[in-house]
Design an enzyme around this catalytic site. Structure first.
Site, PDB file in Angstrom:
ATOM      1  N   CYS A 113       0.818  -1.218   0.000  1.00 11.15           N
ATOM      2  CA  CYS A 113       0.000   0.000   0.000  1.00 11.15           C
ATOM      3  C   CYS A 113       0.847   1.261   0.000  1.00 11.15           C
ATOM      4  O   CYS A 113       0.301   2.365  -0.099  1.00 11.15           O
ATOM      5  CB  CYS A 113      -0.959  -0.013   1.174  1.00 11.15           C
ATOM      6  SG  CYS A 113      -2.042  -1.445   1.091  1.00 11.15           S
ATOM      7  N   HIS A 254      -3.488   6.822   3.080  1.00 12.13           N
ATOM      8  CA  HIS A 254      -3.852   5.575   2.401  1.00 12.13           C
ATOM      9  C   HIS A 254      -5.212   5.112   2.934  1.00 12.13           C
ATOM     10  O   HIS A 254      -5.463   5.139   4.138  1.00 12.13           O
ATOM     11  CB  HIS A 254      -2.781   4.513   2.665  1.00 12.13           C
ATOM     12  CG  HIS A 254      -3.242   3.132   2.318  1.00 12.13           C
ATOM     13  ND1 HIS A 254      -3.802   2.843   1.094  1.00 12.13           N
ATOM     14  CD2 HIS A 254      -3.261   1.977   3.032  1.00 12.13           C
ATOM     15  CE1 HIS A 254      -4.134   1.560   1.073  1.00 12.13           C
ATOM     16  NE2 HIS A 254      -3.817   1.012   2.231  1.00 12.13           N
ATOM     17  N   ASN A 284     -10.223  -0.332  -0.520  1.00 12.99           N
ATOM     18  CA  ASN A 284      -8.764  -0.273  -0.396  1.00 12.99           C
ATOM     19  C   ASN A 284      -8.153  -0.720  -1.728  1.00 12.99           C
ATOM     20  O   ASN A 284      -8.247  -1.893  -2.089  1.00 12.99           O
ATOM     21  CB  ASN A 284      -8.330  -1.191   0.757  1.00 12.99           C
ATOM     22  CG  ASN A 284      -6.831  -1.195   0.964  1.00 12.99           C
ATOM     23  OD1 ASN A 284      -6.067  -0.674   0.160  1.00 12.99           O
ATOM     24  ND2 ASN A 284      -6.398  -1.807   2.060  1.00 12.99           N
TER      25      ASN A 284
HETATM   26  O1  UT7 Z   1      -3.926  -1.688   3.301  1.00 13.67           O
HETATM   27  C1  UT7 Z   1      -2.900  -2.482   3.774  1.00 13.67           C
HETATM   28  C2  UT7 Z   1      -2.862  -2.557   5.254  1.00 13.67           C
HETATM   29  N1  UT7 Z   1      -4.074  -3.160   5.727  1.00 13.67           N
HETATM   30  C3  UT7 Z   1      -4.716  -2.593   6.731  1.00 13.67           C
HETATM   31  O2  UT7 Z   1      -4.345  -1.542   7.182  1.00 13.67           O
HETATM   32  C4  UT7 Z   1      -5.893  -3.361   7.324  1.00 13.67           C
HETATM   33  C5  UT7 Z   1      -5.824  -3.293   8.832  1.00 13.67           C
HETATM   34  N2  UT7 Z   1      -6.865  -4.048   9.471  1.00 13.67           N
HETATM   35  C6  UT7 Z   1      -8.176  -3.701   9.447  1.00 13.67           C
HETATM   36  O3  UT7 Z   1      -8.549  -2.768   8.774  1.00 13.67           O
HETATM   37  C7  UT7 Z   1      -9.133  -4.456  10.334  1.00 13.67           C
HETATM   38  O4  UT7 Z   1      -8.391  -5.293  11.197  1.00 13.67           O
HETATM   39  C8  UT7 Z   1     -10.154  -5.316   9.543  1.00 13.67           C
HETATM   40  C9  UT7 Z   1     -11.158  -4.412   8.874  1.00 13.67           C
HETATM   41  C10 UT7 Z   1      -9.447  -6.189   8.531  1.00 13.67           C
HETATM   42  C11 UT7 Z   1     -10.930  -6.205  10.516  1.00 13.67           C
HETATM   43  O5  UT7 Z   1     -11.562  -5.399  11.517  1.00 13.67           O
HETATM   44  P1  UT7 Z   1     -11.350  -5.729  13.075  1.00 13.67           P
HETATM   45  O6  UT7 Z   1     -12.188  -4.786  13.815  1.00 13.67           O
HETATM   46  O7  UT7 Z   1      -9.880  -5.728  13.349  1.00 13.67           O
HETATM   47  O8  UT7 Z   1     -11.949  -7.168  13.174  1.00 13.67           O
HETATM   48  P2  UT7 Z   1     -11.237  -8.496  13.698  1.00 13.67           P
HETATM   49  O9  UT7 Z   1     -10.366  -9.055  12.643  1.00 13.67           O
HETATM   50  O10 UT7 Z   1     -10.653  -8.245  15.054  1.00 13.67           O
HETATM   51  O11 UT7 Z   1     -12.490  -9.400  13.892  1.00 13.67           O
HETATM   52  C12 UT7 Z   1     -13.502  -9.119  14.887  1.00 13.67           C
HETATM   53  C13 UT7 Z   1     -14.624 -10.099  14.722  1.00 13.67           C
HETATM   54  C14 UT7 Z   1     -14.144 -11.541  14.642  1.00 13.67           C
HETATM   55  O12 UT7 Z   1     -15.096 -12.359  15.274  1.00 13.67           O
HETATM   56  P3  UT7 Z   1     -14.847 -12.907  16.758  1.00 13.67           P
HETATM   57  O13 UT7 Z   1     -13.572 -13.666  16.696  1.00 13.67           O
HETATM   58  O14 UT7 Z   1     -14.752 -11.686  17.626  1.00 13.67           O
HETATM   59  O15 UT7 Z   1     -16.049 -13.741  17.021  1.00 13.67           O
HETATM   60  C15 UT7 Z   1     -14.146 -11.831  13.151  1.00 13.67           C
HETATM   61  O16 UT7 Z   1     -14.326 -13.207  12.890  1.00 13.67           O
HETATM   62  O17 UT7 Z   1     -15.296  -9.845  13.481  1.00 13.67           O
HETATM   63  C16 UT7 Z   1     -15.326 -11.036  12.700  1.00 13.67           C
HETATM   64  N3  UT7 Z   1     -15.256 -10.679  11.299  1.00 13.67           N
HETATM   65  C17 UT7 Z   1     -16.349 -10.393  10.586  1.00 13.67           C
HETATM   66  N4  UT7 Z   1     -17.638 -10.369  10.887  1.00 13.67           N
HETATM   67  C18 UT7 Z   1     -18.509 -10.015   9.928  1.00 13.67           C
HETATM   68  C19 UT7 Z   1     -14.163 -10.538  10.512  1.00 13.67           C
HETATM   69  N5  UT7 Z   1     -14.538 -10.165   9.271  1.00 13.67           N
HETATM   70  C20 UT7 Z   1     -15.885 -10.068   9.287  1.00 13.67           C
HETATM   71  C21 UT7 Z   1     -16.837  -9.726   8.317  1.00 13.67           C
HETATM   72  N6  UT7 Z   1     -18.127  -9.707   8.681  1.00 13.67           N
HETATM   73  N7  UT7 Z   1     -16.501  -9.382   7.053  1.00 13.67           N
END
Ligand code: UT7
Length: 327
Positions: A113, A254, A284
């Site tokens: 990115c 970004h 993104n």
């Molecule tokens: O561009 C390059 C660099 N990339 C980034 O900067 C991305 C950085 N990361 C993020 O933007 C975020 O971490 C994400 C958007 C990818 C994920 O958001 P989060 O708030 O960090 O969610 P998480 O991965 O901690 O997941 C929280 C919960 C989990 O469930 P449990 O374990 O708490 O039961 C996931 O399984 O949300 C669940 N989950 C979803 N639920 C519904 C993960 N993806 C989804 C989804 N829909 N699409």
């Protein structure tokens, strides 16, 4: 002498992939995607057999027409991408061929990115050295080609697009790339990567069956690194140049996640109206997202406006630029 952007044009695929459609592919909801990422829809290049160069060449053709530049005048074409058409030759070469740029050399930059900030920093060095005078910089991604639409952790995030910029030398203190600071920490290779298809794990029936040709991301870990590093490097850039929040016209972050880019802007002391965002309709687009913001908001900028540009991505790579708008 420094580098300045003297033209900017974009190419967006027509197909709009909505959150409603993603709800049909994986166990997710429009509400979750909006709240956790800020994304509502993204553009996708659907047709088989078309790669990043399709959008890149389209953007370059528009750029040459808009700036009245003849293909033979261009002395360099650089392409920032993590989704090249092929492993080789470089997508920069394929785009050059498609648009008739014959008197140039060039290469691809793979910086996740940070594609824009790494490639623009590199081009700036060549411009300052007097070795490049008319550069076309293309940032382009067909992220949909490496996105696993059965993985709810990643498939809502990414979109496709390309932006082409004409970069020239300037000796005016009122425009161009004043300064940049770039970083890399290879620890990131464990948290955001595409495992197979390179020399370590060449493509095989097994790598395909294990879905190893898609983006793999530990979102939570990437999020933590992104929030602190993007803010730290942006604040450091302000301090180095004695810039106060009032001196900055806009932050161009970004577009990975609305929460990350808002946190960066707030750490810099900026109000929301100075933090430019288009993630809601483009998602993104990796190294293309910053130039997409520059392109979309170009009519809002005045020549000489102080912009801070800031990115974080795979690698990990991160960095910030102090740029004075020059159009
Ligand atoms: O561009 C390059 C660099 N990339 C980034 O900067 C991305 C950085 N990361 C993020 O933007 C975020 O971490 C994400 C958007 C990818 C994920 O958001 P989060 O708030 O960090 O969610 P998480 O991965 O901690 O997941 C929280 C919960 C989990 O469930 P449990 O374990 O708490 O039961 C996931 O399984 O949300 C669940 N989950 C979803 N639920 C519904 C993960 N993806 C989804 C989804 N829909 N699409």
């Amino acid at each position: 002498m420094r580098a300045v952007i003297k033209g900017i044009e974009a190419s967006l695929p027509e197909y709009i992939l909505t959150n409603a459609e993603i709800e049909k592919l994986v166990d997710t909801s429009d509400e979750w995607i909006r709240e956790r990422t800020g994304i509502v829809e993204r553009r996708i290049l659907k047709q088989d057999g078309l790669g990043t160069s399709e959008m890149g060449a389209d953007a370059v053709r528009k750029l040459l027409a808009a700036t009245g530049t003849k293909p033979e005048e261009v002395d360099m074409l650089v392409c920032a991408t993590v989704t090249p058409d092929m492993q080789f030759p470089a997508t920069a070469n394929i785009i050059s061929d498609k648009v008739g740029i014959k008197n140039a050399w060039g290469f691809d930059v793979n910086a996740g990115c940070c594609g824009f900030i790494y490639s623009f920093s590199t081009v700036d060095a060549l411009v300052r050295a007097g070795r490049a005078k008319k550069v076309v910089l293309v940032c382009g991604e067909r992220m949909s080609g490496i996105t696993d639409y059965t993985d709810r952790n990643t498939c809502p995030l990414f979109g496709d697009a390309a932006v082409a910029m004409l970069i020239e030398p300037t000796d005016s203190p009122d425009e161009g790339l004043v300064d940049y600071e770039n970083h890399v920490d290879g620890i990131g290779r464990h948290y955001l990567y595409q495992k197979a298809g390179g020399s370590m794990y060449p493509a095989s029936a097994e790598t395909v069956a294990r879905r190893e040709h898609y983006i793999i991301q530990d979102g939570k870990t990437v999020f933590k690194y992104a929030v602190s590093n993007m803010a730290d490097v942006s604040v450091a850039m302000m301090a180095r140049h004695g810039l106060k929040p009032d001196d900055i016209a806009y932050l161009i972050p970004h577009q990975a996640n609305l929460r990350i880019l808002s946190a960066t802007g707030h750490r810099m002391g900026l109000s929301d109206d100075k933090i430019l965002v288009n993630i809601e309709h483009l998602g993104n687009t990796a190294g293309t997202s910053i130039p997409l913001v520059l392109w979309e908001f170009r009519d809002r900028f005045k020549r000489g406006d102080n912009l801070i540009i800031s990115a974080f991505g795979a690698g990990f790579t991160w960095g910030a630029m102090y740029y004075k708008w020059g159009l």
